[in-house]
Scaffold this active site. Structure first.
Site, PDB file in Angstrom:
ATOM      1  N   ARG A  32      61.055  42.959  28.196  1.00 15.21           N
ATOM      2  CA  ARG A  32      61.410  43.532  29.494  1.00 15.21           C
ATOM      3  C   ARG A  32      62.884  43.258  29.778  1.00 15.21           C
ATOM      4  O   ARG A  32      63.225  42.418  30.610  1.00 15.21           O
ATOM      5  CB  ARG A  32      60.546  42.921  30.608  1.00 15.21           C
ATOM      6  CG  ARG A  32      59.104  43.341  30.638  1.00 15.21           C
ATOM      7  CD  ARG A  32      58.896  44.835  30.874  1.00 15.21           C
ATOM      8  NE  ARG A  32      59.502  45.361  32.080  1.00 15.21           N
ATOM      9  CZ  ARG A  32      58.874  45.525  33.242  1.00 15.21           C
ATOM     10  NH1 ARG A  32      57.616  45.211  33.354  1.00 15.21           N
ATOM     11  NH2 ARG A  32      59.522  46.014  34.272  1.00 15.21           N
ATOM     12  N   CYS A  46      43.461  30.595  27.888  1.00 12.37           N
ATOM     13  CA  CYS A  46      44.230  31.059  26.739  1.00 12.37           C
ATOM     14  C   CYS A  46      43.474  32.200  26.071  1.00 12.37           C
ATOM     15  O   CYS A  46      42.244  32.203  26.055  1.00 12.37           O
ATOM     16  CB  CYS A  46      44.424  29.948  25.714  1.00 12.37           C
ATOM     17  SG  CYS A  46      45.680  28.762  26.124  1.00 12.37           S
ATOM     18  N   ARG A  56      52.812  34.613  26.124  1.00 12.41           N
ATOM     19  CA  ARG A  56      52.976  35.333  27.392  1.00 12.41           C
ATOM     20  C   ARG A  56      52.147  34.642  28.469  1.00 12.41           C
ATOM     21  O   ARG A  56      51.045  34.161  28.202  1.00 12.41           O
ATOM     22  CB  ARG A  56      52.513  36.780  27.253  1.00 12.41           C
ATOM     23  CG  ARG A  56      53.386  37.634  26.361  1.00 12.41           C
ATOM     24  CD  ARG A  56      52.745  39.021  26.197  1.00 12.41           C
ATOM     25  NE  ARG A  56      53.586  39.955  25.489  1.00 12.41           N
ATOM     26  CZ  ARG A  56      53.611  40.116  24.171  1.00 12.41           C
ATOM     27  NH1 ARG A  56      52.850  39.366  23.399  1.00 12.41           N
ATOM     28  NH2 ARG A  56      54.402  41.013  23.613  1.00 12.41           N
ATOM     29  N   GLU A  97      46.694  37.866  22.183  1.00 14.26           N
ATOM     30  CA  GLU A  97      47.331  39.142  22.523  1.00 14.26           C
ATOM     31  C   GLU A  97      46.768  40.207  21.577  1.00 14.26           C
ATOM     32  O   GLU A  97      46.411  39.898  20.440  1.00 14.26           O
ATOM     33  CB  GLU A  97      48.850  39.006  22.336  1.00 14.26           C
ATOM     34  CG  GLU A  97      49.660  40.154  22.825  1.00 14.26           C
ATOM     35  CD  GLU A  97      49.657  40.309  24.336  1.00 14.26           C
ATOM     36  OE1 GLU A  97      49.786  41.467  24.782  1.00 14.26           O
ATOM     37  OE2 GLU A  97      49.521  39.310  25.065  1.00 14.26           O
ATOM     38  N   ARG A 141      47.757  22.196  32.167  1.00 16.97           N
ATOM     39  CA  ARG A 141      46.695  21.293  32.603  1.00 16.97           C
ATOM     40  C   ARG A 141      47.159  19.849  32.694  1.00 16.97           C
ATOM     41  O   ARG A 141      46.578  19.053  33.429  1.00 16.97           O
ATOM     42  CB  ARG A 141      45.500  21.400  31.655  1.00 16.97           C
ATOM     43  CG  ARG A 141      44.778  22.719  31.787  1.00 16.97           C
ATOM     44  CD  ARG A 141      43.525  22.751  30.932  1.00 16.97           C
ATOM     45  NE  ARG A 141      42.889  24.054  31.035  1.00 16.97           N
ATOM     46  CZ  ARG A 141      42.681  24.865  30.022  1.00 16.97           C
ATOM     47  NH1 ARG A 141      43.045  24.505  28.794  1.00 16.97           N
ATOM     48  NH2 ARG A 141      42.087  26.028  30.196  1.00 16.97           N
ATOM     49  N   TYR A 195      61.735  35.757  31.094  1.00 21.92           N
ATOM     50  CA  TYR A 195      61.635  36.126  29.680  1.00 21.92           C
ATOM     51  C   TYR A 195      62.718  35.360  28.925  1.00 21.92           C
ATOM     52  O   TYR A 195      63.908  35.509  29.227  1.00 21.92           O
ATOM     53  CB  TYR A 195      61.799  37.637  29.495  1.00 21.92           C
ATOM     54  CG  TYR A 195      60.615  38.392  30.059  1.00 21.92           C
ATOM     55  CD1 TYR A 195      59.551  38.741  29.236  1.00 21.92           C
ATOM     56  CD2 TYR A 195      60.533  38.706  31.404  1.00 21.92           C
ATOM     57  CE1 TYR A 195      58.436  39.392  29.750  1.00 21.92           C
ATOM     58  CE2 TYR A 195      59.433  39.356  31.926  1.00 21.92           C
ATOM     59  CZ  TYR A 195      58.385  39.695  31.090  1.00 21.92           C
ATOM     60  OH  TYR A 195      57.288  40.331  31.600  1.00 21.92           O
ATOM     61  N   ARG A 250      55.140  37.019  35.887  1.00 22.59           N
ATOM     62  CA  ARG A 250      55.066  37.139  34.429  1.00 22.59           C
ATOM     63  C   ARG A 250      56.146  36.311  33.742  1.00 22.59           C
ATOM     64  O   ARG A 250      57.219  36.077  34.305  1.00 22.59           O
ATOM     65  CB  ARG A 250      55.238  38.600  34.023  1.00 22.59           C
ATOM     66  CG  ARG A 250      54.116  39.467  34.518  1.00 22.59           C
ATOM     67  CD  ARG A 250      54.406  40.908  34.268  1.00 22.59           C
ATOM     68  NE  ARG A 250      55.526  41.298  35.138  1.00 22.59           N
ATOM     69  CZ  ARG A 250      56.008  42.526  35.211  1.00 22.59           C
ATOM     70  NH1 ARG A 250      55.531  43.475  34.450  1.00 22.59           N
ATOM     71  NH2 ARG A 250      56.992  42.811  36.027  1.00 22.59           N
TER      72      ARG A 250
END
Length: 122
Positions: A115, A74, A89, A77, A62, A107, A6
């Site tokens: 987080r 894509c 994200r 959210e 890409r 992050y 992540r």
């Protein structure tokens, strides 16, 4: 074993240049810190908040050498009250021998608040 890697980053402005530079920085760090080779990536999901509209962040990945055949998507959210704004994200699904504890989740910028327990991982 497939593991999820992540990452998230925020942008200051909703401009193509800002979105592309931030996405590039995040992806570079995710790939570098986890020693990810494109042939070991099953897929990549990239989500953006509603206030990011000027570029597709997936274009960055890409355009990287060797990443042309990696499935990348894509998406938006979900909208949540008081959520972090201007956030990109990433979720990479990677074939790896690493344990979950060995994965470095990245992050950056204001996304560190998402987080804090992982923001400064390894």
């Amino acid at each position: 074993m497939i593991r999820g890697v992540r990452g998230a980053i925020t942008v200051l402005e909703n401009t193509e240049n800002e979105i592309m530079q931030a996405t590039s920085r995040l992806l570079h760090k995710m790939i570098e810190k986890n020693e990810i080779a494109p042939e070991n990536v099953a897929s990549v999901f990239i989500s953006v908040t509603d206030d990011i509209t000027e570029a597709f962040p997936a274009k960055v990945l890409r355009s990287k050498e060797g990443w042309g055949f990696v499935p990348v998507m894509c998406m938006k959210e979900i909208t949540v009250s008081n959520a972090l704004e201007k956030c990109i994200r990433v979720m990479m699904h990677v074939n790896t021998a690493k344990s979950q504890q060995e994965i470095n989740h990245i992050y950056l910028e204001n996304a560190m608040i998402l987080r804090p327990d992982l923001a400064n991982s390894k």
